[in-house]
Every structure is written in C-alpha cells, then in structure tokens.
Design an enzyme around this catalytic site. Sequence first.
Site, mmCIF file in Angstrom:
data_model
loop_
_atom_site.group_PDB
_atom_site.id
_atom_site.type_symbol
_atom_site.label_atom_id
_atom_site.label_comp_id
_atom_site.label_asym_id
_atom_site.label_seq_id
_atom_site.Cartn_x
_atom_site.Cartn_y
_atom_site.Cartn_z
ATOM 1 C CG LEU A 1 -1.955 -1.004 1.419
ATOM 2 C CD1 LEU A 1 -2.616 -0.856 2.786
ATOM 3 C CD2 LEU A 1 -2.994 -0.827 0.320
ATOM 4 C CB SER B 1 8.613 6.785 -1.741
ATOM 5 O OG SER B 1 7.908 7.350 -2.808
ATOM 6 N NE ARG B 2 6.523 0.526 2.170
ATOM 7 C CZ ARG B 2 5.318 0.435 1.644
ATOM 8 N NH1 ARG B 2 4.729 1.496 1.104
ATOM 9 N NH2 ARG B 2 4.683 -0.700 1.660
ATOM 10 C CG MET B 3 10.641 8.618 1.348
ATOM 11 S SD MET B 3 12.338 8.716 1.892
ATOM 12 C CE MET B 3 12.525 10.499 1.891
#
Length: 219
Positions: free
Chosen positions: A8, A191-193
């Site tokens: 997700l 973006s997993r940031m």
Amino acid sequence: MDFSDQRLSYEKGELDQQSVPESPFELLNAWMNEAIEQNVQEPYAMSLATCGADNKPSVRIVLLREMTDTGIVFYTNYESAKGQDIVENPNAEALFFWHELERQVRISGSIAKIDADKSASYFQKRPHDSQVGAWVSQPQSGEVDNRDVMEQTFEQLQAKYPDNTTVPTPEFWGGYELTVEKIEFWQGRASRMHDRIVYTQDSGNSESTASWTTKRLLP
Ligand SMILES: Cc1cc2nc3c(=O)[nH]c(=O)nc-3n(C[C@H](O)[C@H](O)[C@H](O)COP(=O)(O)O)c2cc1C
C-alpha cells in the site's frame, strides 16, 4: 502463502517536527479524536507488550479506558500472565495502529496499579454480565478443562448475584496506568519515506512541569 507483492502507498497525512505540539498528550488526544471521528473500529484497542523475569516478551490487546495527564489506563486481572510480568518487570510498551489513518503510536514507560477506589468505581459501571465474567476468569490466563466448566461457574455466579444486585469488585481485578516516558508518532508516507517523531521526557522535571524533547527518526 506469499504476500511479498502486497503493498500500500500511505498518503493520508504528514508529521512535521516544527509544528507538533510541545506536549505529546496533546498530539495523542488529537490523533485519538481523529480516529474516533473517522470511525476507526475499536480505536481504543492497543497491543500491550510486557516482559517478565524469563526475558520472553508477551503481547496482547487491551482496551484503553482513560488518558490521564501522565499516561494511559487499562483494566485487567492482576493475577493474569500480564499481571505477573508486570510484578517482575514494570517496563512495558503499548501500540496503537489506526489503519484508516495510516498511523501508529508507540508508548513506552512503566506500569503501576491505579488507586483501588478508582478501579472499584469503574468496575461498578461495567455491565452486570461483564462483572460476573471477571469473577469467572480467575485466575485469568489459568488453564480450564473445558468451556462447560466456565459456563457452570458463570451460571452459579449469576444465581448468586442476580441482575440489579451489586457484584463485589474483585480484589484481583483493576486498573493499571502506563506512565509515558517515551512516545513515538508514526505517519505513513509515500515511497516508504514515513514520518516518525519521538518525544522523550526530559529528566529532572516534576509531573506538573514535564517538558519533552522531540526527535525525527529514520523510517
Ligand atoms: C479487542 C480486544 C480487547 C481486549 N481488551 C482487554 C482488556 O481491556 N483487558 C484484558 O484484560 N484483556 C483484554 N482482552 C483480552 C487480552 O487480549 C488477553 O487475551 C487477556 O488479557 C489475557 O492476557 P494475558 O494472558 O497475557 O494476561 C482483549 C482482547 C481483544 C481482542
């Protein structure tokens, strides 16, 4: 089963170290209110991790029942497995995950029993069947031969304490407060940031003047 393709993207919010409130309780309150407004199912359900003298962590869900100026309160059986862990080691961590908001909150600190009077007044507000259930589940986490045994005990106690009569507050049951020492707010980002802001209580402060330092952590 392979879940490695399941992903997700989290894009519902952001968390900025410059604009978070000075007190983590203010942010926790705001996030809890948003979870309630957004109809998160059981927003009060939190995972509670404890670790007794055997050094083996245990985790289970309990329901948050109160936020105080110093911590969070839940109710349970003092003679349960978690109660035994807490006797041996009061350090614990609670975790909320509100999927609908793409948020998690981790609360670390030390656990202590709340006042017996306060526990009794909460117990007396619970539905009659739950009060009886608390007596049946003694000791909570102990082994029982089968469900029939539980149901028979429930019926016997129902007969002893019919509806509209007072069920005494068990001495083995009550509230614990997890006093907040550190609390991390996590907001999912693309973006997993992800944003992670952690509050740590400054040492040397009395409760009334508690001050907090914030840090941003790498996701
Ligand atoms: C949604 C949910 C809410 C729960 N709330 C509580 C609670 O408030 N207090 C409690 O003692 N157990 C609660 N439980 C049961 C605990 O997860 C656990 O099974 C029980 O407390 C025994 O844990 P222990 O053996 O580690 O002591 C809840 C479970 C679920 C799934």
